[in-house]
Design a protein around this motif. Structure first.
Motif, PDB file in Angstrom:
ATOM      1  N   ILE A   3       9.254 -17.426   8.824  1.00 26.44           N
ATOM      2  CA  ILE A   3       9.011 -17.910   7.463  1.00 26.44           C
ATOM      3  C   ILE A   3       7.725 -17.283   6.917  1.00 26.44           C
ATOM      4  O   ILE A   3       6.681 -17.302   7.581  1.00 26.44           O
ATOM      5  CB  ILE A   3       8.893 -19.445   7.432  1.00 26.44           C
ATOM      6  N   GLU A   5       5.190 -17.647   3.612  1.00 30.67           N
ATOM      7  CA  GLU A   5       4.891 -18.541   2.496  1.00 30.67           C
ATOM      8  C   GLU A   5       3.924 -17.925   1.487  1.00 30.67           C
ATOM      9  O   GLU A   5       3.567 -18.568   0.507  1.00 30.67           O
ATOM     10  CB  GLU A   5       4.352 -19.865   3.022  1.00 30.67           C
ATOM     11  N   ASN A  22      16.840 -19.612  -6.270  1.00 40.83           N
ATOM     12  CA  ASN A  22      15.901 -20.718  -6.093  1.00 40.83           C
ATOM     13  C   ASN A  22      16.317 -21.627  -4.930  1.00 40.83           C
ATOM     14  O   ASN A  22      15.481 -22.134  -4.191  1.00 40.83           O
ATOM     15  CB  ASN A  22      15.787 -21.537  -7.384  1.00 40.83           C
ATOM     16  N   ASP A  24      17.278 -24.667  -4.553  1.00 37.31           N
ATOM     17  CA  ASP A  24      16.892 -26.065  -4.407  1.00 37.31           C
ATOM     18  C   ASP A  24      18.141 -26.901  -4.152  1.00 37.31           C
ATOM     19  O   ASP A  24      19.128 -26.824  -4.885  1.00 37.31           O
ATOM     20  CB  ASP A  24      16.161 -26.564  -5.652  1.00 37.31           C
ATOM     21  N   THR A  52      13.084 -16.783  -2.012  1.00 41.64           N
ATOM     22  CA  THR A  52      13.057 -17.882  -2.962  1.00 41.64           C
ATOM     23  C   THR A  52      11.616 -18.239  -3.284  1.00 41.64           C
ATOM     24  O   THR A  52      10.670 -17.626  -2.776  1.00 41.64           O
ATOM     25  CB  THR A  52      13.819 -19.094  -2.399  1.00 41.64           C
ATOM     26  N   SER A  54       8.624 -21.438  -3.785  1.00 42.84           N
ATOM     27  CA  SER A  54       8.272 -22.787  -3.358  1.00 42.84           C
ATOM     28  C   SER A  54       8.095 -23.742  -4.537  1.00 42.84           C
ATOM     29  O   SER A  54       8.079 -24.953  -4.351  1.00 42.84           O
ATOM     30  CB  SER A  54       6.987 -22.755  -2.516  1.00 42.84           C
ATOM     31  N   LYS A  73      10.156 -28.622   1.221  1.00 39.12           N
ATOM     32  CA  LYS A  73      10.278 -27.254   1.719  1.00 39.12           C
ATOM     33  C   LYS A  73      10.706 -27.196   3.184  1.00 39.12           C
ATOM     34  O   LYS A  73      11.422 -26.280   3.589  1.00 39.12           O
ATOM     35  CB  LYS A  73       8.977 -26.479   1.506  1.00 39.12           C
ATOM     36  N   LYS A  76      14.464 -27.776   3.203  1.00 37.34           N
ATOM     37  CA  LYS A  76      15.107 -26.554   2.709  1.00 37.34           C
ATOM     38  C   LYS A  76      15.151 -25.493   3.804  1.00 37.34           C
ATOM     39  O   LYS A  76      16.186 -24.848   4.038  1.00 37.34           O
ATOM     40  CB  LYS A  76      14.315 -26.055   1.491  1.00 37.34           C
ATOM     41  N   ALA A  77      14.036 -25.337   4.506  1.00 38.27           N
ATOM     42  CA  ALA A  77      13.955 -24.336   5.577  1.00 38.27           C
ATOM     43  C   ALA A  77      14.912 -24.665   6.722  1.00 38.27           C
ATOM     44  O   ALA A  77      15.564 -23.770   7.271  1.00 38.27           O
ATOM     45  CB  ALA A  77      12.524 -24.239   6.094  1.00 38.27           C
ATOM     46  N   LEU A  88      12.930 -16.236   6.083  1.00 38.50           N
ATOM     47  CA  LEU A  88      12.856 -17.021   4.856  1.00 38.50           C
ATOM     48  C   LEU A  88      11.557 -16.661   4.155  1.00 38.50           C
ATOM     49  O   LEU A  88      10.476 -16.850   4.710  1.00 38.50           O
ATOM     50  CB  LEU A  88      12.893 -18.526   5.147  1.00 38.50           C
ATOM     51  N   ASN A  90       9.524 -17.831   1.204  1.00 47.30           N
ATOM     52  CA  ASN A  90       9.420 -18.989   0.307  1.00 47.30           C
ATOM     53  C   ASN A  90       8.008 -19.017  -0.269  1.00 47.30           C
ATOM     54  O   ASN A  90       7.131 -19.734   0.203  1.00 47.30           O
ATOM     55  CB  ASN A  90       9.727 -20.277   1.080  1.00 47.30           C
TER      56      ASN A  90
END
Length: 338
Positions: A3, A5, A22, A24, A52, A54, A73, A76-77, A88, A90
């Motif tokens: 991931i 960020e 997005n 979501d 995507t 955050s 988050k 979502k992950a 990912l 994000n």
């Protein structure tokens, strides 16, 4: 799954098939798009990635009303990881990203940092300054830069285009029973149980309380049939969302009574899955009237849970019978000639 960020964190990514959006709620349309990216990556010996933001891009628009999130988050992950994604990304949607022209967005982020070899996006995907970028722009650049583009058309269920906006509307209007159809799972609220006023325990209905996060979309005040997930076990429950108007002035919270459960959960993590709204929250004349209504709420919720359990039992029996029938040899094929 790795991931990232922050944009500056992205280092040494291997060439990837990238799902753009997005995401979501990670609804069924999102899941299909991401799964196609994962499948492509396997076929072409690439890594799979989801790119995507955050925060919601609309939050940066002048005078725009903040878009409330469906998932935290970490939730979502977890869902994205379960789909087999390798990376990912994000990251925060910033003014710098918002003001990038579409070509620069593709070159500087998708190609130079993500090493994108295949792009996967929805029909309504937009990017770049003034949302000037779209799937056609991606395709045109892809011809020159050697990446392919898959544009997924509108994903429909029961005639409705599946979208995060649709799901937010369902949650905010209390139509929680419809969420599973579009998300593939129940709408849920999770968090750490906090100390309440303990009135429920005094009335014989102890509750586990969660604080409402104002940044998250939440259902309207009322009583709901729910499941409470604790420590890997799913318990039938009933939940009140609201302000407890009968006993005073309180902030909106989530109070869940778990049936046939006597453990103290203060400080523990729970997840409340919403199945159906049964009534609005109302102010009663006194605590006695409230207590009588709680009894009725519990009875109705238990009956609903019993119905679900019976449906599940019947489905399991049907599936078992179908498997047994499929495993049986065909008499015509196995009958010996006489």
């Amino acid at each position: 799954m790795i991931i990232f960020e922050e944009l500056d964190e992205i280092r040494d990514m291997e060439p990837a098939a990238v799902a753009l959006g997005n995401f979501d709620g990670v609804h069924l349309g999102h899941q299909k798009l991401i799964s196609k990216a994962v499948e492509c990556a396997k076929q072409r010996e690439l890594k799979s990635a989801v790119f995507t933001f955050s925060n919601h891009p609309r939050d940066l628009l002048p005078k725009a009303k903040k878009v409330k999130s469906i998932l935290y988050k970490n939730e979502k992950a977890e869902i994205i990881e379960s789909l087999g994604v390798d990376y990912l990304i994000n990251i925060p949607f910033t003014k710098e990203i918002m003001n990038m022209d579409p070509v620069s967005f593709i070159e500087e982020i998708l190609l130079n940092r993500l090493h994108m070899k295949a792009a996967f996006c929805g029909f309504n995907y937009r990017f770049g300054k003034e949302a000037a970028g779209n799937p056609r722009v991606l395709e045109n650049i892809g011809i020159d830069r050697g990446f392919t583009v898959y544009e997924m058309p509108a994903y429909r269920i029961k005639g409705n285009v599946v979208s995060s906006s649709l799901i937010r509307t369902m949650i905010a209007s209390g139509q929680v029973e419809r969420c599973k159809t579009y998300m593939g799972r129940n709408y849920e609220i999770g968090g750490e149980v906090v100390v309440g006023n303990r009135l429920g325990r005094k009335l014989g209905f102890p509750t586990s309380n969660l604080v409402i996060d104002p940044d998250m979309v939440t259902p309207p005040n009322g009583v709901y049939v729910t499941y409470c997930d604790y420590n890997g076990v799913r318990y039938p429950s009933v939940t009140n969302v609201g302000n407890k108007p009968t006993i005073g002035r309180y902030g909106k919270n989530v109070e869940t009574h778990i049936f046939d459960f006597d453990r103290e959960l203060y400080g523990k993590k729970i997840i409340v899955e919403f199945l159906k709204k049964t009534r609005d929250e109302v102010r009663f004349d006194d605590v006695k009237e409230l207590s009588e209504q709680i009894v009725r709420d519990c009875r109705e919720a238990k009956e609903y849970h019993e119905m679900l359990a019976e449906q599940e039992r019947q489905e399991q029996e049907f599936s078992a019978a179908a498997r047994k029938e499929k495993a049986m040899p065909d008499d015509d094929e196995n009958r010996e000639d006489r």
